[in-house]
Design an enzyme around this catalytic site. Structure first.
Site, PDB file in Angstrom:
ATOM      1  N   ASP A  38       0.719  -1.093  -0.008  1.00  0.00           N
ATOM      2  CA  ASP A  38       0.049   0.081  -0.021  1.00  0.00           C
ATOM      3  C   ASP A  38       0.774   1.368  -0.036  1.00  0.00           C
ATOM      4  O   ASP A  38       2.214   1.250   0.209  1.00  0.00           O
ATOM      5  CB  ASP A  38      -0.749   0.069   1.305  1.00  0.00           C
ATOM      6  CG  ASP A  38      -1.280   1.255   1.583  1.00  0.00           C
ATOM      7  OD1 ASP A  38      -2.125   1.850   0.794  1.00  0.00           O
ATOM      8  OD2 ASP A  38      -1.161   1.691   2.866  1.00  0.00           O
ATOM      9  N   ASP A 224      -1.606  -0.731   6.092  1.00  0.00           N
ATOM     10  CA  ASP A 224      -1.829  -0.043   7.432  1.00  0.00           C
ATOM     11  C   ASP A 224      -3.307   0.317   7.688  1.00  0.00           C
ATOM     12  O   ASP A 224      -3.641   0.497   8.713  1.00  0.00           O
ATOM     13  CB  ASP A 224      -0.989   1.275   7.385  1.00  0.00           C
ATOM     14  CG  ASP A 224      -1.692   2.379   6.573  1.00  0.00           C
ATOM     15  OD1 ASP A 224      -1.978   2.093   5.250  1.00  0.00           O
ATOM     16  OD2 ASP A 224      -1.964   3.558   6.950  1.00  0.00           O
ATOM     17  N   ASP A 228      -7.127  -1.616   3.868  1.00  0.00           N
ATOM     18  CA  ASP A 228      -6.342  -2.523   3.436  1.00  0.00           C
ATOM     19  C   ASP A 228      -6.668  -3.986   4.113  1.00  0.00           C
ATOM     20  O   ASP A 228      -6.133  -5.258   3.664  1.00  0.00           O
ATOM     21  CB  ASP A 228      -4.852  -2.410   3.736  1.00  0.00           C
ATOM     22  CG  ASP A 228      -4.102  -1.261   3.298  1.00  0.00           C
ATOM     23  OD1 ASP A 228      -4.495  -1.066   1.993  1.00  0.00           O
ATOM     24  OD2 ASP A 228      -3.437  -0.521   3.673  1.00  0.00           O
TER      25      ASP A 228
HETATM   26  P1  ADP Z   1      -4.087   4.496   0.268  1.00  0.00           P
HETATM   27  O1  ADP Z   1      -4.310   3.031  -0.381  1.00  0.00           O
HETATM   28  O2  ADP Z   1      -2.789   4.787  -0.285  1.00  0.00           O
HETATM   29  O3  ADP Z   1      -3.431   4.029   1.767  1.00  0.00           O
HETATM   30  P2  ADP Z   1      -6.705   4.907   0.890  1.00  0.00           P
HETATM   31  O4  ADP Z   1      -7.174   3.894  -0.051  1.00  0.00           O
HETATM   32  O5  ADP Z   1      -6.907   5.059   2.269  1.00  0.00           O
HETATM   33  O6  ADP Z   1      -5.118   5.319   0.220  1.00  0.00           O
HETATM   34  O7  ADP Z   1      -7.339   6.215   0.263  1.00  0.00           O
HETATM   35  C1  ADP Z   1      -7.636   6.559  -1.026  1.00  0.00           C
HETATM   36  C2  ADP Z   1      -8.240   7.837  -1.341  1.00  0.00           C
HETATM   37  O8  ADP Z   1      -9.388   8.044  -0.727  1.00  0.00           O
HETATM   38  C3  ADP Z   1      -7.548   8.895  -0.604  1.00  0.00           C
HETATM   39  O9  ADP Z   1      -6.141   9.392  -1.261  1.00  0.00           O
HETATM   40  C4  ADP Z   1      -8.458   9.974  -0.361  1.00  0.00           C
HETATM   41  O10 ADP Z   1      -8.497  10.795  -1.414  1.00  0.00           O
HETATM   42  C5  ADP Z   1      -9.499   9.194  -0.132  1.00  0.00           C
HETATM   43  N1  ADP Z   1      -9.864   9.288   1.460  1.00  0.00           N
HETATM   44  C6  ADP Z   1      -9.808   7.939   2.056  1.00  0.00           C
HETATM   45  N2  ADP Z   1     -10.093   8.151   3.441  1.00  0.00           N
HETATM   46  C7  ADP Z   1     -10.252   9.460   3.573  1.00  0.00           C
HETATM   47  C8  ADP Z   1     -10.527  10.465   4.577  1.00  0.00           C
HETATM   48  N3  ADP Z   1     -10.790   9.851   5.950  1.00  0.00           N
HETATM   49  N4  ADP Z   1     -10.805  11.641   4.312  1.00  0.00           N
HETATM   50  C9  ADP Z   1     -10.592  12.414   3.215  1.00  0.00           C
HETATM   51  N5  ADP Z   1     -10.317  11.486   2.049  1.00  0.00           N
HETATM   52  C10 ADP Z   1     -10.106  10.176   2.250  1.00  0.00           C
HETATM   53 MG    MG Z   2      -2.781   3.100   3.645  1.00  0.00          MG
END
Ligand code: ADP
Ligand code: MG
Length: 280
Positions: A38, A224, A228
């Site tokens: 991730d 994390d 995930d």
């Molecule tokens: P990664 O896979 O890189 O850990 P996430 O899947 O957690 O990223 O999040 C993907 C996208 O969803 C973020 O880049 C953001 O645009 C949006 N997102 C997720 N959770 C939040 C949140 N709590 N507040 C704002 N945006 C969020």
């Molecule tokens: Mg992450």
């Protein structure tokens, strides 16, 4: 009595700051042939900061940040923590929110002063392109579905990320894969810095599971966030980063990197391979 090799390997992993939850898991670590990582909180430190607040026409930057923090303060996502910290840092009063909802991989919404405030992934929205080109993660703030502003958030790469990716590549037969819910531009930038060529961006939690299952090779997932957890469960071996890790991922994972050093993961794979040679 001398300890069975897999148990001494677990003890050794502990010395590297890695919690391996069972002997079966210790054995599986050495069977891994493919690694999926991730981005946010895994390759990056997961301690992002708000670097820009762009209010929409007629809106005030502090108002946008305070509303976003109101909606985010119950979320444990690294982006949410960044937004709440930025509002605190500016001395803004964070409004009370009700009906909090989080959609993994997408964002959050809540009712603030009777209005529906959402903070979400832009998913290609025009307003975000400029921020994303700068390598930032952009989120859109809406009130009753009207865009009131855009926030630019930046996270630092872990200092040991590139080294850990290189070591994991050496230990496996497939190329490492980056799986992220973030946008393609930011994902490509991080992937370039750590030397990953297979990048999958804009993924929802179920898409991460599909990417894990598309290969027959035993796959390790390192992640994390709440987003995930399904991929960690689908993996041959699910590894959670300890500090940034959400409660759900820490519980779902087979392995927890308690000391939060990515470089400890290839070391533990190596420990497993050595132990398995002794067992056989
Ligand atoms: P990664 O896979 O890189 O850990 P996430 O899947 O957690 O990223 O999040 C993907 C996208 O969803 C973020 O880049 C953001 O645009 C949006 N997102 C997720 N959770 C939040 C949140 N709590 N507040 C704002 N945006 C969020
Ligand atoms: Mg992450």
């Amino acid at each position: 009595a001398t300890m069975p090799p897999l148990l001494s390997a677990i003890a050794n992993a502990g010395r590297h700051g890695v919690l391996v939850k069972s002997a079966v898991v210790m054995e599986r670590l050495g069977q891994v042939e493919r690694v999926a990582l991730d981005k946010t909180g895994t390759l990056t430190e997961g301690a992002p900061r708000v670097v820009r607040v762009d209010p929409a026409a007629g809106r005030d930057a502090d108002e946008v940040l305070a509303l976003a923090a109101g909606a985010e303060h119950l979320s444990e996502h690294p982006l949410a923590r960044a937004i709440v910290a930025a509002a605190h840092g500016k001395g803004l009063a964070i409004p009370a929110a009700e009906d909090f909802r989080a959609t993994p991989g997408h964002g959050v919404s809540a009712t603030v002063d009777g209005r529906k405030v959402a903070v979400t992934s832009p998913r290609g929205a025009e307003a975000a392109a400029e921020l994303e080109d700068a390598g930032h993660t952009a989120v859109i703030v809406t009130v009753d579905d009207a865009v009131v502003g855009t926030l630019g958030i930046a996270d630092r790469l872990r200092p040991d990320a590139a080294g850990a990716v290189a070591a994991l590549r050496d230990l496996t037969s497939a190329e490492p894969v980056l799986l992220t819910g973030d946008n393609e531009r930011t994902a490509a930038q991080v992937a370039g810095e750590v030397g990953i060529s297979d990048v999958r961006a804009g993924l929802l939690p179920a898409d991460k599971v599909a990417a894990v299952r598309e290969s027959a090779q035993p796959t390790m997932v390192i992640g994390d966030g709440v987003n995930d957890a399904p991929a960690l469960a689908a993996a041959h071996c699910g590894v959670a980063m300890g500090r940034a890790g959400s409660d759900l991922t820490l519980q779902t994972a087979d392995v927890v990197v308690v000391r939060d050093e990515l470089a400890a993961v290839p070391k533990v794979v190596d420990l497993s391979r050595r132990a398995r040679r002794l067992v056989q």
